[in-house]
Design a protein around this motif. Structure first.
Motif, mmCIF file in Angstrom:
data_model
loop_
_atom_site.group_PDB
_atom_site.id
_atom_site.type_symbol
_atom_site.label_atom_id
_atom_site.label_comp_id
_atom_site.label_asym_id
_atom_site.label_seq_id
_atom_site.Cartn_x
_atom_site.Cartn_y
_atom_site.Cartn_z
ATOM 1 N N ALA A 39 5.190 -15.731 -50.946
ATOM 2 C CA ALA A 39 5.251 -16.159 -52.742
ATOM 3 C C ALA A 39 5.117 -17.378 -53.505
ATOM 4 C CB ALA A 39 6.342 -15.537 -53.108
ATOM 5 N N PRO A 40 3.900 -16.900 -54.637
ATOM 6 C CA PRO A 40 3.683 -18.032 -55.701
ATOM 7 C C PRO A 40 4.863 -18.876 -55.675
ATOM 8 C CG PRO A 40 3.262 -15.495 -56.412
ATOM 9 C CD PRO A 40 3.963 -15.370 -55.613
ATOM 10 N N ASP A 41 6.272 -18.659 -55.624
ATOM 11 C CA ASP A 41 6.903 -19.713 -56.004
ATOM 12 C C ASP A 41 7.655 -20.228 -55.242
ATOM 13 O OD1 ASP A 41 8.478 -17.014 -55.423
ATOM 14 O OD2 ASP A 41 9.933 -17.319 -56.984
ATOM 15 N N LYS A 42 7.166 -20.208 -53.517
ATOM 16 C CA LYS A 42 7.715 -20.400 -52.811
ATOM 17 C C LYS A 42 7.093 -21.190 -51.797
ATOM 18 C CE LYS A 42 11.083 -17.449 -52.579
ATOM 19 N NZ LYS A 42 11.679 -16.668 -51.605
ATOM 20 N N GLN A 43 7.285 -22.211 -50.837
ATOM 21 C CA GLN A 43 7.202 -22.546 -49.990
ATOM 22 C C GLN A 43 6.925 -22.784 -48.799
ATOM 23 O OE1 GLN A 43 8.113 -27.337 -51.089
ATOM 24 N NE2 GLN A 43 5.574 -27.816 -52.397
ATOM 25 N N LEU A 44 6.116 -23.501 -47.754
ATOM 26 C CA LEU A 44 5.907 -23.489 -45.950
ATOM 27 C C LEU A 44 6.447 -23.926 -45.437
ATOM 28 C CD1 LEU A 44 5.612 -20.661 -44.231
ATOM 29 C CD2 LEU A 44 3.509 -22.154 -43.248
ATOM 30 N N VAL A 45 7.489 -24.155 -45.218
ATOM 31 C CA VAL A 45 8.333 -24.829 -44.229
ATOM 32 C C VAL A 45 7.835 -25.102 -42.682
ATOM 33 C CG1 VAL A 45 10.519 -26.499 -43.935
ATOM 34 C CG2 VAL A 45 9.939 -25.102 -45.959
ATOM 35 N N VAL A 46 7.770 -25.497 -42.339
ATOM 36 C CA VAL A 46 7.192 -26.138 -40.676
ATOM 37 C C VAL A 46 7.744 -27.169 -39.910
ATOM 38 C CG1 VAL A 46 4.678 -25.982 -39.164
ATOM 39 C CG2 VAL A 46 4.601 -25.199 -41.615
ATOM 40 N N SER A 47 8.157 -26.461 -38.300
ATOM 41 C CA SER A 47 9.094 -27.489 -38.108
ATOM 42 C C SER A 47 8.067 -26.962 -36.406
ATOM 43 C CB SER A 47 10.372 -27.866 -37.940
ATOM 44 O OG SER A 47 10.562 -28.386 -36.856
ATOM 45 N N THR A 48 7.693 -28.199 -35.584
ATOM 46 C CA THR A 48 7.086 -27.562 -33.788
ATOM 47 C C THR A 48 8.345 -28.487 -33.372
ATOM 48 O OG1 THR A 48 5.423 -27.579 -34.342
ATOM 49 C CG2 THR A 48 6.133 -28.422 -32.019
ATOM 50 N N ASP A 49 9.356 -28.171 -32.044
ATOM 51 C CA ASP A 49 9.835 -28.611 -30.862
ATOM 52 C C ASP A 49 9.216 -28.072 -29.429
ATOM 53 O OD1 ASP A 49 11.356 -29.239 -32.839
ATOM 54 O OD2 ASP A 49 13.359 -28.796 -32.047
ATOM 55 N N THR A 50 9.344 -29.038 -28.895
ATOM 56 C CA THR A 50 8.934 -28.912 -27.235
ATOM 57 C C THR A 50 10.199 -29.155 -26.617
ATOM 58 O OG1 THR A 50 6.656 -29.991 -28.282
ATOM 59 C CG2 THR A 50 6.810 -29.888 -25.460
ATOM 60 N N VAL A 51 9.956 -28.175 -25.525
ATOM 61 C CA VAL A 51 11.372 -28.210 -24.617
ATOM 62 C C VAL A 51 10.960 -28.447 -22.716
ATOM 63 C CG1 VAL A 51 13.043 -27.632 -24.019
ATOM 64 C CG2 VAL A 51 12.616 -27.206 -25.821
ATOM 65 N N VAL A 52 11.734 -29.999 -22.660
ATOM 66 C CA VAL A 52 10.984 -30.153 -21.136
ATOM 67 C C VAL A 52 11.643 -30.105 -19.864
ATOM 68 C CG1 VAL A 52 9.040 -31.429 -20.112
ATOM 69 C CG2 VAL A 52 8.626 -31.434 -22.197
#
Length: 330
Positions: A39-52
């Motif tokens: 949506a025009p009034d939203k920002q995308l939030v991105v996060s990455t986790d690695t499990v070893v």
């Protein structure tokens, strides 16, 4: 079994795309990349986790629990930002194709996706040492983002749930000796809190636009409080007597409980600062069933200071957290 057959049998067929957030997915699993509409009034939030294996979880595990934990821990980062979960990708490295393992893992992933209302939209599989990489996507209005660096002197320091359950859960998982008064129900509760934590997404949405700063407690209260304090340029005073503890931990000696509450890690509850002007939110959240506790305040200065009721001491060294490994110099 080839990569595409593997994906189709154990992931696409599990209908993870119906777990939640799918209205934003224009194109999901099956093409070269996914397409997401914002949506025009939203920002995308991105996060990455690695499990070893050997670093983030012990070798004795149930694949379904491992999958649940991997996704829940990643989603917790979205909750900390005040974001609503939308979708995730999974990059899975496997030493071999074990269909029994895959079926269990896919079921745990389905459970976690459903509980957190987030959809699987793609990923990758390859052969090698076991490694799980989860990238989560969420949405938030720009003015509502909860960051680490905006706490102000005078703000209340709050936590969204009990502390120490991750450390206690790890003790149960590793089969460490424990007081005879620890009940089977307490053991089961702590086992579940370690392997199947529930990210505080609903509380995170409540904090959006209200909390001045925040993050999730994954590395331990002291370590994560230090991250917040340093980012905001404030000192944090923490009252030890006010730290919330679950009934399951009460059977352990106070010194052990305090060690886990301060530095155990893997609690995945939200730690945040609240302006005094918004203090009435505490009553509203309590009426909604959120277990928020005020444990201190932000003040002018730097560092983490612990108040034991008699004196205020600076915690010079952060509580070092080594995931499932126990430290020998605590």
């Amino acid at each position: 079994m080839g990569e595409f057959e593997l994906i189709g049998r154990y992931f696409r067929s599990m209908e993870l795309g119906n777990a939640g957030g799918s209205e934003h997915v224009t194109l999901g699993i099956g093409d070269d990349a996914a397409l997401i509409s914002m949506a025009p009034d939203k920002q995308l939030v991105v996060s990455t986790d690695t499990v070893v294996l050997g670093t983030h979880f012990p070798p004795d595990y149930i694949p379904a629990n491992l999958a649940y934990r991997a996704l829940a821990a990643a989603v917790s980062d979205l909750a900390a930002m005040g974001a609503r979960p939308l979708s995730f990708t999974l990059a899975l490295t496997l030493p071999e194709v074990d269909e029994t393992w895959l079926q269990s893992f896919a079921q745990g992933l389905t459970d976690a996706a459903r509980d957190h209302r987030i959809s699987l939209i793609g990923g990758d599989t390859t052969r090698g040492p076991l490694n799980i990489n989860v990238t989560v996507l969420g949405e938030v209005r720009p003015r509502n983002v909860v960051r680490r660096g905006d706490a102000q002197p005078g703000d209340l320091l709050c936590v969204g749930g009990p502390l120490g359950d991750g450390g206690g859960g790890l003790a149960v998982v590793l089969g460490e000796s424990m007081p005879s008064s620890v009940s089977d129900a307490a053991r089961d509760y702590l086992f579940q809190r370690f392997w199947r934590p529930l990210a505080q997404c609903e509380l995170g949405l409540e904090l959006a636009g209200v909390a001045s700063a925040g993050l999730d407690v994954s590395d331990g209260l002291i370590a994560d409080a230090r991250h917040l304090a340093e980012a905001s340029g404030v000192a944090l005073h923490i009252r030890l007597a006010d730290l919330p503890c679950s009934a399951a931990l009460q059977a352990w000696p106070e010194a052990q409980r305090m060690e886990w509450m301060l530095g155990g890690g893997d609690d995945y509850v939200l730690l945040f600062t609240l302006p005094v002007a918004s203090i009435r939110c505490l009553e509203v959240w309590a009426s909604q069933g959120f277990d928020v506790t005020v444990i201190g305040e932000a003040v002018v200065g730097s560092g983490i200071w612990l108040d034991d009721g008699q004196e205020l001491k600076e915690k010079v060294q952060p509580a070092g957290y080594q995931h499932f490994q126990r430290k020998s110099n605590d």
